[in-house]
Design a protein around this motif. Sequence first.
Motif, mmCIF file in Angstrom:
data_model
loop_
_atom_site.group_PDB
_atom_site.id
_atom_site.type_symbol
_atom_site.label_atom_id
_atom_site.label_comp_id
_atom_site.label_asym_id
_atom_site.label_seq_id
_atom_site.Cartn_x
_atom_site.Cartn_y
_atom_site.Cartn_z
ATOM 1 N N THR A 5 87.178 86.779 -44.114
ATOM 2 C CA THR A 5 88.384 86.916 -43.303
ATOM 3 C C THR A 5 88.677 85.615 -42.554
ATOM 4 O O THR A 5 87.831 84.728 -42.449
ATOM 5 C CB THR A 5 88.216 88.045 -42.275
ATOM 6 N N LEU A 6 89.869 85.541 -42.021
ATOM 7 C CA LEU A 6 90.254 84.392 -41.215
ATOM 8 C C LEU A 6 89.339 84.255 -40.003
ATOM 9 O O LEU A 6 88.934 83.145 -39.638
ATOM 10 C CB LEU A 6 91.713 84.523 -40.767
ATOM 11 N N GLU A 7 88.978 85.377 -39.398
ATOM 12 C CA GLU A 7 88.081 85.343 -38.244
ATOM 13 C C GLU A 7 86.696 84.810 -38.628
ATOM 14 O O GLU A 7 86.062 84.079 -37.868
ATOM 15 C CB GLU A 7 87.957 86.734 -37.606
ATOM 16 N N THR A 11 84.922 81.531 -37.050
ATOM 17 C CA THR A 11 83.558 81.588 -36.525
ATOM 18 C C THR A 11 82.689 80.520 -37.170
ATOM 19 O O THR A 11 81.892 79.867 -36.502
ATOM 20 C CB THR A 11 82.950 82.986 -36.746
ATOM 21 N N ALA A 12 82.859 80.312 -38.461
ATOM 22 C CA ALA A 12 82.090 79.277 -39.158
ATOM 23 C C ALA A 12 82.417 77.892 -38.608
ATOM 24 O O ALA A 12 81.520 77.056 -38.440
ATOM 25 C CB ALA A 12 82.361 79.350 -40.666
ATOM 26 N N VAL A 13 83.677 77.641 -38.306
ATOM 27 C CA VAL A 13 84.069 76.362 -37.718
ATOM 28 C C VAL A 13 83.400 76.192 -36.357
ATOM 29 O O VAL A 13 82.852 75.130 -36.040
ATOM 30 C CB VAL A 13 85.602 76.243 -37.591
ATOM 31 N N LEU A 14 83.420 77.247 -35.533
ATOM 32 C CA LEU A 14 82.784 77.191 -34.219
ATOM 33 C C LEU A 14 81.294 76.910 -34.341
ATOM 34 O O LEU A 14 80.743 76.059 -33.632
ATOM 35 C CB LEU A 14 83.007 78.493 -33.452
ATOM 36 N N LEU A 15 80.629 77.587 -35.250
ATOM 37 C CA LEU A 15 79.194 77.366 -35.431
ATOM 38 C C LEU A 15 78.901 75.955 -35.930
ATOM 39 O O LEU A 15 77.903 75.354 -35.529
ATOM 40 C CB LEU A 15 78.614 78.415 -36.382
ATOM 41 N N LYS A 16 79.788 75.420 -36.758
ATOM 42 C CA LYS A 16 79.620 74.044 -37.217
ATOM 43 C C LYS A 16 79.763 73.074 -36.036
ATOM 44 O O LYS A 16 78.992 72.129 -35.907
ATOM 45 C CB LYS A 16 80.646 73.719 -38.296
ATOM 46 N N LEU A 17 80.728 73.338 -35.157
ATOM 47 C CA LEU A 17 80.887 72.508 -33.962
ATOM 48 C C LEU A 17 79.637 72.571 -33.089
ATOM 49 O O LEU A 17 79.177 71.564 -32.557
ATOM 50 C CB LEU A 17 82.101 72.953 -33.149
ATOM 51 N N MET A 18 79.075 73.769 -32.952
ATOM 52 C CA MET A 18 77.882 73.963 -32.128
ATOM 53 C C MET A 18 76.627 73.425 -32.803
ATOM 54 O O MET A 18 75.606 73.258 -32.151
ATOM 55 C CB MET A 18 77.699 75.442 -31.795
#
Length: 106
Positions: A5-7, A11-18
């Motif tokens: 899903t888009l969500e 979330t994957a983008v956020l985890l990559k940033l973190m």
Amino acid sequence: MNAVTLEMKRTAVLLKLMGNPERLAIMVLLKESERSIGELAGLLALQPTVVSKHLTRLRAEGVVDYTRYYRVLQYRLVSQQAAAVLDTLLSLGAKPKNPAGHSVQE
């Protein structure tokens, strides 16, 4: 049918940033309070240009934003999803250390 899903992508983008320790430390500090680039650089013993590049990336992804006070930009964490993940990480002991080697106080 695609189960992603888009969500999930967000979330994957956020985890990559973190996944970058410097960006993670910046997010932890911004969760505590608004801070300028200079404050963040001093607390993390990083060059202001490095902090600025990380903040630009975080802002582009909607994780942080800033308020301008005259010539100083004060950054803050705006992503509720990031704040929730950070709460979990902080409960596990993921706190940045200042240049003296002590954990930064919340």
